[in-house]
Design a protein around this motif. Structure first.
Motif, mmCIF file in Angstrom:
data_model
loop_
_atom_site.group_PDB
_atom_site.id
_atom_site.type_symbol
_atom_site.label_atom_id
_atom_site.label_comp_id
_atom_site.label_asym_id
_atom_site.label_seq_id
_atom_site.Cartn_x
_atom_site.Cartn_y
_atom_site.Cartn_z
ATOM 1 N N ALA A 74 51.242 48.146 48.955
ATOM 2 C CA ALA A 74 52.403 47.332 48.949
ATOM 3 C C ALA A 74 52.405 46.166 49.339
ATOM 4 C CB ALA A 74 53.473 48.322 49.568
ATOM 5 N N GLY A 75 51.960 45.943 50.589
ATOM 6 C CA GLY A 75 51.673 44.722 50.976
ATOM 7 C C GLY A 75 50.788 43.640 50.432
ATOM 8 N N ASP A 76 49.589 44.175 49.561
ATOM 9 C CA ASP A 76 48.910 43.458 48.611
ATOM 10 C C ASP A 76 50.110 42.995 47.503
ATOM 11 O OD1 ASP A 76 46.931 43.538 50.405
ATOM 12 O OD2 ASP A 76 45.824 45.107 49.042
ATOM 13 N N LEU A 77 50.734 43.936 46.691
ATOM 14 C CA LEU A 77 51.527 43.592 45.624
ATOM 15 C C LEU A 77 52.598 42.325 45.976
ATOM 16 C CD1 LEU A 77 52.496 47.220 44.337
ATOM 17 C CD2 LEU A 77 50.984 45.420 43.420
ATOM 18 N N VAL A 78 53.242 42.413 46.915
ATOM 19 C CA VAL A 78 54.010 41.610 47.510
ATOM 20 C C VAL A 78 53.445 40.309 47.663
ATOM 21 C CG1 VAL A 78 55.892 40.914 49.371
ATOM 22 C CG2 VAL A 78 55.711 43.335 48.529
ATOM 23 N N LEU A 79 52.304 40.175 48.637
ATOM 24 C CA LEU A 79 51.782 38.928 48.866
ATOM 25 C C LEU A 79 51.044 38.391 47.705
ATOM 26 C CD1 LEU A 79 50.715 37.089 50.913
ATOM 27 C CD2 LEU A 79 48.812 38.362 51.283
ATOM 28 N N SER A 80 50.438 38.903 46.739
ATOM 29 C CA SER A 80 49.745 38.633 45.628
ATOM 30 C C SER A 80 50.896 38.041 44.568
ATOM 31 C CB SER A 80 48.735 39.402 45.043
ATOM 32 O OG SER A 80 47.744 39.689 45.955
ATOM 33 N N GLY A 81 51.824 38.899 44.345
ATOM 34 C CA GLY A 81 52.845 38.625 43.618
ATOM 35 C C GLY A 81 53.690 37.125 43.876
ATOM 36 N N ALA A 82 53.685 37.039 45.157
ATOM 37 C CA ALA A 82 54.283 35.735 45.652
ATOM 38 C C ALA A 82 53.354 34.493 45.280
ATOM 39 C CB ALA A 82 54.643 35.933 47.490
ATOM 40 N N GLN A 83 52.045 34.713 45.625
ATOM 41 C CA GLN A 83 51.036 33.908 45.350
ATOM 42 C C GLN A 83 51.021 33.083 43.895
ATOM 43 O OE1 GLN A 83 47.700 35.826 47.087
ATOM 44 N NE2 GLN A 83 47.955 34.711 49.207
ATOM 45 N N VAL A 84 50.933 34.313 43.025
ATOM 46 C CA VAL A 84 50.964 34.117 41.533
ATOM 47 C C VAL A 84 52.296 33.358 41.114
ATOM 48 C CG1 VAL A 84 51.080 35.177 39.408
ATOM 49 C CG2 VAL A 84 49.346 35.860 41.255
ATOM 50 N N ALA A 85 53.424 33.720 41.820
ATOM 51 C CA ALA A 85 54.731 33.214 41.353
ATOM 52 C C ALA A 85 54.562 31.744 41.821
ATOM 53 C CB ALA A 85 55.883 33.972 42.155
ATOM 54 N N TRP A 86 54.030 31.500 43.043
ATOM 55 C CA TRP A 86 53.918 30.232 43.654
ATOM 56 C C TRP A 86 53.069 29.262 42.477
ATOM 57 C CZ3 TRP A 86 56.047 26.247 45.734
ATOM 58 C CH2 TRP A 86 55.368 25.250 46.132
ATOM 59 N N LEU A 87 51.950 29.835 42.039
ATOM 60 C CA LEU A 87 50.868 29.131 41.263
ATOM 61 C C LEU A 87 51.849 28.649 39.832
ATOM 62 C CD1 LEU A 87 47.687 31.206 41.462
ATOM 63 C CD2 LEU A 87 48.099 28.973 42.014
ATOM 64 N N ALA A 88 52.530 29.669 39.540
ATOM 65 C CA ALA A 88 53.459 29.435 38.329
ATOM 66 C C ALA A 88 54.458 28.519 38.239
ATOM 67 C CB ALA A 88 54.097 30.779 37.519
ATOM 68 N N LEU A 89 55.044 28.392 39.570
ATOM 69 C CA LEU A 89 56.163 27.351 39.972
ATOM 70 C C LEU A 89 55.854 26.145 40.495
ATOM 71 C CD1 LEU A 89 58.682 29.979 40.902
ATOM 72 C CD2 LEU A 89 58.639 28.941 38.875
ATOM 73 N N ARG A 90 54.753 25.877 40.958
ATOM 74 C CA ARG A 90 54.305 24.751 41.742
ATOM 75 C C ARG A 90 54.097 23.620 40.841
ATOM 76 N NH1 ARG A 90 48.592 23.904 42.910
ATOM 77 N NH2 ARG A 90 47.765 25.574 41.625
ATOM 78 N N PRO A 91 54.084 22.317 41.442
ATOM 79 C CA PRO A 91 53.524 21.070 40.355
ATOM 80 C C PRO A 91 52.054 21.500 40.150
ATOM 81 C CG PRO A 91 54.886 20.337 42.216
ATOM 82 C CD PRO A 91 54.674 21.970 42.696
ATOM 83 N N ARG A 92 51.531 20.982 39.047
ATOM 84 C CA ARG A 92 50.205 21.516 38.782
ATOM 85 C C ARG A 92 49.335 20.238 39.492
ATOM 86 N NH1 ARG A 92 50.801 26.205 37.023
ATOM 87 N NH2 ARG A 92 51.880 25.943 35.117
ATOM 88 N N ARG A 93 48.384 21.042 40.185
ATOM 89 C CA ARG A 93 47.263 20.577 40.735
ATOM 90 C C ARG A 93 45.896 21.307 40.324
ATOM 91 N NH1 ARG A 93 50.718 20.643 45.734
ATOM 92 N NH2 ARG A 93 49.529 22.688 46.007
ATOM 93 N N ALA A 94 44.909 20.294 40.474
ATOM 94 C CA ALA A 94 43.593 20.853 40.213
ATOM 95 C C ALA A 94 42.821 21.323 41.397
ATOM 96 C CB ALA A 94 42.764 19.908 39.372
ATOM 97 N N GLU A 118 42.173 50.780 39.164
ATOM 98 C CA GLU A 118 43.567 50.636 38.697
ATOM 99 C C GLU A 118 44.236 49.805 39.796
ATOM 100 O OE1 GLU A 118 45.269 51.220 36.072
ATOM 101 O OE2 GLU A 118 43.387 51.961 34.870
ATOM 102 N N ALA A 119 43.970 50.177 41.184
ATOM 103 C CA ALA A 119 44.627 49.448 42.253
ATOM 104 C C ALA A 119 44.307 48.365 42.076
ATOM 105 C CB ALA A 119 44.093 50.312 43.324
ATOM 106 N N THR A 120 42.968 47.771 41.884
ATOM 107 C CA THR A 120 42.744 46.146 41.837
ATOM 108 C C THR A 120 43.299 45.575 40.677
ATOM 109 O OG1 THR A 120 40.471 46.913 42.715
ATOM 110 C CG2 THR A 120 40.705 44.855 41.505
ATOM 111 N N SER A 121 43.462 46.160 39.401
ATOM 112 C CA SER A 121 44.062 45.615 38.374
ATOM 113 C C SER A 121 45.666 45.250 38.501
ATOM 114 C CB SER A 121 43.870 46.416 37.099
ATOM 115 O OG SER A 121 42.380 45.903 36.647
ATOM 116 N N LEU A 122 46.071 46.493 39.266
ATOM 117 C CA LEU A 122 47.607 46.419 39.593
ATOM 118 C C LEU A 122 48.221 45.234 40.525
ATOM 119 C CD1 LEU A 122 48.476 50.097 39.549
ATOM 120 C CD2 LEU A 122 49.113 48.386 37.888
#
Length: 191
Positions: A74-94, A118-122
């Motif tokens: 559950a902690g991995d889901l929340v943390l990784s979800g926030a990181q992916v959301a940040w990647l999608a919303l932040r200004p683009r940088r390389a 399955e746990a890794t892919s989720l």
């Protein structure tokens, strides 16, 4: 090849029947005897028309270890979800790229290998591309890794997930196998 008797097959498939009936009731959104009976009919029809081999032997359930796994997951889901959301919303940088890594797993059970995949892919930001059953090697695509240290941290995360799942659901031999192969991992970055 041995053929199971009907009572043996039913005993092994009873949890699946109960699960299918529960899903049927949840899909209808209300509990009633009609939904229970129709769910039972649908579950038995599915199991007769689409028989699956049963998974028997070697699997144990350890509630405390399962709770530890679920808490970390559950902690991995929340943390990784926030990181992916940040990647999608932040200004683009390389400042990072993606990577494909191979992780040498230690579990030898088909069920445990599937659970690890399955746990890794989720978890957002990682996707299992391949699972080589014979060699127990999982190929994982990682989103946004900056350097080799990040890749090694991700590989270690997969191995920790495997260890938690083995401790929660593995046999005594599976747990001993973890200790025997502790600290081994292989893999490389694929451009």
């Amino acid at each position: 090849m041995t053929v199971d008797t009907a009572p043996t097959r039913l005993r092994h498939q009873l949890p699946l029947v109960l699960w299918l009936v529960l899903v049927w009731i949840l899909l209808w959104g209300t509990w009633s005897w009609a939904n229970v009976i129709s769910g039972l009919v649908v579950a038995l029809t599915v199991l007769v028309l689409l028989p699956l081999p049963h998974v028997v032997g070697g699997v144990r359930f350890r509630p405390v270890s399962a709770l530890v796994f679920l808490g970390h997951f559950a902690g991995d889901l929340v943390l990784s979800g926030a990181q992916v959301a940040w990647l999608a919303l932040r200004p683009r940088r390389a400042d990072g790229g993606s990577a494909i890594i191979r992780v040498q797993l230690r579990a030898d059970s088909d069920l445990l290998l599937t659970m690890v995949a399955e746990a890794t892919s989720l978890v957002p930001g990682s996707l299992v591309l391949d699972l080589d059953r014979e060699h127990r090697v999982m190929t994982v695509h990682l989103l946004h890794v900056r350097d080799r240290d990040a890749i090694e941290r991700e590989r270690a995360d997969v191995l920790r997930t495997e260890e938690r799942l083995v401790r929660a659901f593995g046999s005594a031999a599976d747990i001993e196998g973890l200790a025997a192969t502790a600290g081994t991992s292989t893999g490389e970055r694929v451009p």
